[in-house]
Design an enzyme around this catalytic site. Sequence first.
Site, PDB file in Angstrom:
ATOM      1  N   ASN A  93       6.429   7.914 -10.316  1.00 52.04           N
ATOM      2  CA  ASN A  93       5.462   7.185  -9.015  1.00 52.04           C
ATOM      3  C   ASN A  93       5.261   8.375  -8.105  1.00 52.04           C
ATOM      4  O   ASN A  93       4.650   7.688  -6.888  1.00 52.04           O
ATOM      5  CB  ASN A  93       6.770   6.096  -8.353  1.00 52.04           C
ATOM      6  CG  ASN A  93       6.110   5.687  -6.913  1.00 52.04           C
ATOM      7  OD1 ASN A  93       5.268   5.040  -7.478  1.00 52.04           O
ATOM      8  ND2 ASN A  93       6.651   5.865  -6.026  1.00 52.04           N
ATOM      9  N   ASP A 151      11.332   6.172 -13.195  1.00 53.85           N
ATOM     10  CA  ASP A 151      12.352   6.015 -12.088  1.00 53.85           C
ATOM     11  C   ASP A 151      11.090   5.343 -10.959  1.00 53.85           C
ATOM     12  O   ASP A 151       9.502   5.615 -10.981  1.00 53.85           O
ATOM     13  CB  ASP A 151      12.077   7.869 -11.491  1.00 53.85           C
ATOM     14  CG  ASP A 151      12.716   7.170  -9.904  1.00 53.85           C
ATOM     15  OD1 ASP A 151      13.754   6.716 -10.081  1.00 53.85           O
ATOM     16  OD2 ASP A 151      11.699   7.922  -8.731  1.00 53.85           O
ATOM     17  N   ASP A 177       2.516   9.181  -2.651  1.00 52.18           N
ATOM     18  CA  ASP A 177       2.470   8.132  -3.691  1.00 52.18           C
ATOM     19  C   ASP A 177       1.584   8.424  -4.381  1.00 52.18           C
ATOM     20  O   ASP A 177       0.274   8.325  -4.207  1.00 52.18           O
ATOM     21  CB  ASP A 177       2.509   7.190  -2.921  1.00 52.18           C
ATOM     22  CG  ASP A 177       2.600   5.891  -4.198  1.00 52.18           C
ATOM     23  OD1 ASP A 177       4.193   5.447  -4.326  1.00 52.18           O
ATOM     24  OD2 ASP A 177       2.082   4.845  -4.321  1.00 52.18           O
ATOM     25  N   HIS A 213       7.358   0.169  -7.862  1.00 51.84           N
ATOM     26  CA  HIS A 213       6.474   0.955  -7.071  1.00 51.84           C
ATOM     27  C   HIS A 213       4.952   1.441  -7.641  1.00 51.84           C
ATOM     28  O   HIS A 213       3.959   2.036  -7.060  1.00 51.84           O
ATOM     29  CB  HIS A 213       7.576   2.114  -6.173  1.00 51.84           C
ATOM     30  CG  HIS A 213       8.593   1.232  -5.403  1.00 51.84           C
ATOM     31  ND1 HIS A 213       8.137   1.017  -4.287  1.00 51.84           N
ATOM     32  CD2 HIS A 213       9.422   1.271  -5.729  1.00 51.84           C
ATOM     33  CE1 HIS A 213       9.604   0.765  -3.751  1.00 51.84           C
ATOM     34  NE2 HIS A 213      10.152   1.051  -4.522  1.00 51.84           N
ATOM     35  N   GLN A 238       3.767  -0.798  -3.703  1.00 49.66           N
ATOM     36  CA  GLN A 238       2.975  -0.408  -4.820  1.00 49.66           C
ATOM     37  C   GLN A 238       1.883   1.125  -4.429  1.00 49.66           C
ATOM     38  O   GLN A 238       2.076   1.725  -5.454  1.00 49.66           O
ATOM     39  CB  GLN A 238       2.218  -1.119  -6.148  1.00 49.66           C
ATOM     40  CG  GLN A 238       3.282  -1.789  -6.577  1.00 49.66           C
ATOM     41  CD  GLN A 238       2.732  -2.424  -7.153  1.00 49.66           C
ATOM     42  OE1 GLN A 238       1.551  -3.203  -7.920  1.00 49.66           O
ATOM     43  NE2 GLN A 238       3.729  -3.112  -8.103  1.00 49.66           N
ATOM     44  N   GLU A 265      13.138   1.161 -14.372  1.00 47.25           N
ATOM     45  CA  GLU A 265      13.584   0.727 -13.079  1.00 47.25           C
ATOM     46  C   GLU A 265      13.592   0.505 -12.171  1.00 47.25           C
ATOM     47  O   GLU A 265      11.839   0.515 -11.301  1.00 47.25           O
ATOM     48  CB  GLU A 265      14.287   2.195 -12.462  1.00 47.25           C
ATOM     49  CG  GLU A 265      15.496   2.332 -11.378  1.00 47.25           C
ATOM     50  CD  GLU A 265      15.199   2.500  -9.982  1.00 47.25           C
ATOM     51  OE1 GLU A 265      16.108   2.541  -8.917  1.00 47.25           O
ATOM     52  OE2 GLU A 265      14.097   2.571  -9.544  1.00 47.25           O
TER      53      GLU A 265
HETATM   54  C1  LM2 Z   1      14.956   5.770  -6.733  1.00 41.55           C
HETATM   55  N1  LM2 Z   1      14.967   4.537  -7.742  1.00 41.55           N
HETATM   56  O1  LM2 Z   1      12.918   4.567  -7.883  1.00 41.55           O
HETATM   57  C2  LM2 Z   1      15.595   6.416  -7.405  1.00 41.55           C
HETATM   58  O2  LM2 Z   1      16.868   5.844  -8.010  1.00 41.55           O
HETATM   59  C3  LM2 Z   1      16.577   6.868  -5.854  1.00 41.55           C
HETATM   60  O3  LM2 Z   1      17.859   7.687  -6.554  1.00 41.55           O
HETATM   61  C4  LM2 Z   1      15.512   7.630  -5.296  1.00 41.55           C
HETATM   62  O4  LM2 Z   1      15.818   7.657  -3.737  1.00 41.55           O
HETATM   63  C5  LM2 Z   1      14.110   6.930  -5.140  1.00 41.55           C
HETATM   64  N2  LM2 Z   1      14.004   5.947  -5.994  1.00 41.55           N
HETATM   65  C6  LM2 Z   1      13.017   7.767  -5.141  1.00 41.55           C
HETATM   66  O5  LM2 Z   1      13.122   8.597  -6.075  1.00 41.55           O
HETATM   67  C7  LM2 Z   1      16.627   8.610  -3.748  1.00 41.55           C
HETATM   68  C8  LM2 Z   1      17.759   8.814  -2.235  1.00 41.55           C
HETATM   69  C9  LM2 Z   1      16.537   8.784  -1.499  1.00 41.55           C
HETATM   70  C10 LM2 Z   1      15.868  10.135  -0.769  1.00 41.55           C
HETATM   71  C11 LM2 Z   1      14.157  10.017  -2.413  1.00 41.55           C
HETATM   72  C12 LM2 Z   1      14.232  11.503  -2.043  1.00 41.55           C
HETATM   73  O6  LM2 Z   1      18.122   7.485  -2.462  1.00 41.55           O
HETATM   74  O7  LM2 Z   1      17.423   8.447  -0.110  1.00 41.55           O
HETATM   75  O8  LM2 Z   1      14.816  10.228   0.226  1.00 41.55           O
HETATM   76  O9  LM2 Z   1      15.787  10.561  -3.289  1.00 41.55           O
HETATM   77  O10 LM2 Z   1      14.553  12.856  -2.598  1.00 41.55           O
HETATM   78  C13 LM2 Z   1      15.210  12.096   0.954  1.00 41.55           C
HETATM   79  C14 LM2 Z   1      16.124  11.478   2.340  1.00 41.55           C
HETATM   80  C15 LM2 Z   1      15.214  10.293   2.890  1.00 41.55           C
HETATM   81  C16 LM2 Z   1      14.088  10.795   3.206  1.00 41.55           C
HETATM   82  C17 LM2 Z   1      13.027  11.135   2.451  1.00 41.55           C
HETATM   83  C18 LM2 Z   1      11.688  12.529   2.020  1.00 41.55           C
HETATM   84  O11 LM2 Z   1      17.395   9.805   1.947  1.00 41.55           O
HETATM   85  O12 LM2 Z   1      15.596   9.490   4.409  1.00 41.55           O
HETATM   86  O13 LM2 Z   1      12.607   9.778   3.528  1.00 41.55           O
HETATM   87  O14 LM2 Z   1      14.537  11.646   0.692  1.00 41.55           O
HETATM   88  O15 LM2 Z   1      12.721  13.352   2.200  1.00 41.55           O
HETATM   89  C19 LM2 Z   1      12.021  11.171   5.228  1.00 41.55           C
HETATM   90 CA    CA Z   2       3.566   4.024  -5.721  1.00 40.19          CA
END
Ligand code: LM2
Ligand code: CA
Length: 494
Positions: A125, A215, A185, A219, A176, A241
Amino acid sequence: MIRRPLFRLIVIPVLAGALALSGCGTPDSSASDSAASGSGAGVQLFQRPWVSIAEDCETTIGPAGFEWVLTSPPNEHIAGEQWWTSYQPVSYELESKLGTREEFADMVQRCDAVGVKIIADAVINHMAGIDGGTGVNGTEFTHYNYPGLYTEEDFHHCGLTENNDIEDYSSKEQVQNCELVNLADLDTASPKVQETIVAYLDDLLSLGVAGFRIDAAKHMPVEDVQAIVDQLPEDTIIWNEVIRGSVSEPIKPEDYIETGQVFEFQYSRDLSPMVRAGFIMDPKLDGEERPLHVPDESALVFIDNHDTERGEQSVLNYRAGARYEIANILMLADDFGTPVVYSGYAYSNTDTGARQNANGKINPSSCAGVTGIKDSYRDGEFVCTEAWTSIAGMLEWREVVGDAKRLPGMREGKVYGFEREGKGIVAVNLGYAIETLELPTSLPNGRYCDVVSGGRDALVDGECKGLDFIVSGGVAQLEFPPNTAIAFHANSRS
Ligand code: LM2
Ligand code: CA
């Protein structure tokens, strides 16, 4: 729908141990003799390096009877110590903190050789969510520029919110076309983007993976997911998912069932609180639709995953000890959906990644010696759910019960059990004392060996490695300790 009357239930505290209930028996029939079908179960190995999965397939996962392993994303990602760097792709090179392309290919082959298929987590995505940097395989990128793959115009810039981030989950367009936590995105409707994604997935297929977890499928418009899936070989396994949100959300897991199976988040939101409270009620049975669940054949069910163990208070996770193990056993005993057991690592900070070395590679680990849930874990220690005696026992149980119908359960107080018609019995004692349950059953008279305590192949030459139980005159005499589950099947009779 015709419902069977609720079985009569007797719960009496007793002093004698279950093992005292030994009896005469017919000759041993080993479980593996008549295991007609597979377990139909998978395991998610979160942040487990490829070399460790390869070994684990041979020593643990294959012998336990799992059919699939769901891995963490295999492609190049941003650098960093948090686990979630895996969800910020910077290229589709199969070089990541979890291992090299060669290691990945070797894992797929070695797992395949012991009957375990690999499902790769496909992050398609979006790309990274930071301004720029260098990926773990040396790829230099900026937020909307990934060399050889994508440029600015391949991304959505939704223009619907101040910083193009998703703010309102009641807006399908935002969910989305805007950015999920700043993650660039992809314009997944674009033929060029689709082609690039398909080339990546085809590359993984060429190494022998069986399919993908999509994943963040929610979205992406379902038409885009469908267009991508349509370009893959027909037998590719697709696990979407789509997190079930509030009823007012316009995008539903049900919308995606044409494109593949869908993770049903509601399953554990229903089951976990009952196990926690010790009060289990039957779900809808006999082909009745379970409310807020995608249909049986579409559903992937799980007690927790890497997101929900961190973010959903209602679902049980490894920190719940025996209750968590019991929830997994009940899921594996159910006749609904494709169960995916979760196996992550212990943590006290939700961002902390699995331990990595100075080169940013996750340290290899082994599940050797693990037989069940522990009272406490060191931070970073892998939980190794796939190595638990009870889980392997339940996979054998599933092989024996096959598609036998789940009959209405019997409950009094905190003791509950049910039969899979003519094939197996499972029961839980979520109370504080040894309890006895007299469960009417169509299983033949005899002495049965518990696969929860005894595991797979618990019965050797008529000797049971675990607890054993008597079925006599159409009643299973179940006497068992508090905070435990027991299960036996037609082939665990001695
Ligand atoms: C998913 N499924 O739809 C994954 O299962 C989930 O674990 C992912 O989030 C999400 N979607 C994106 O693939 C994880 C995590 C987030 C993390 C993202 C990206 O839960 O906390 O975000 O991966 O690594 C982190 C930071 C967030 C920041 C982002 C971008 O926590 O604060 O946003 O990175 O730098 C500014
Ligand atoms: Ca999207």
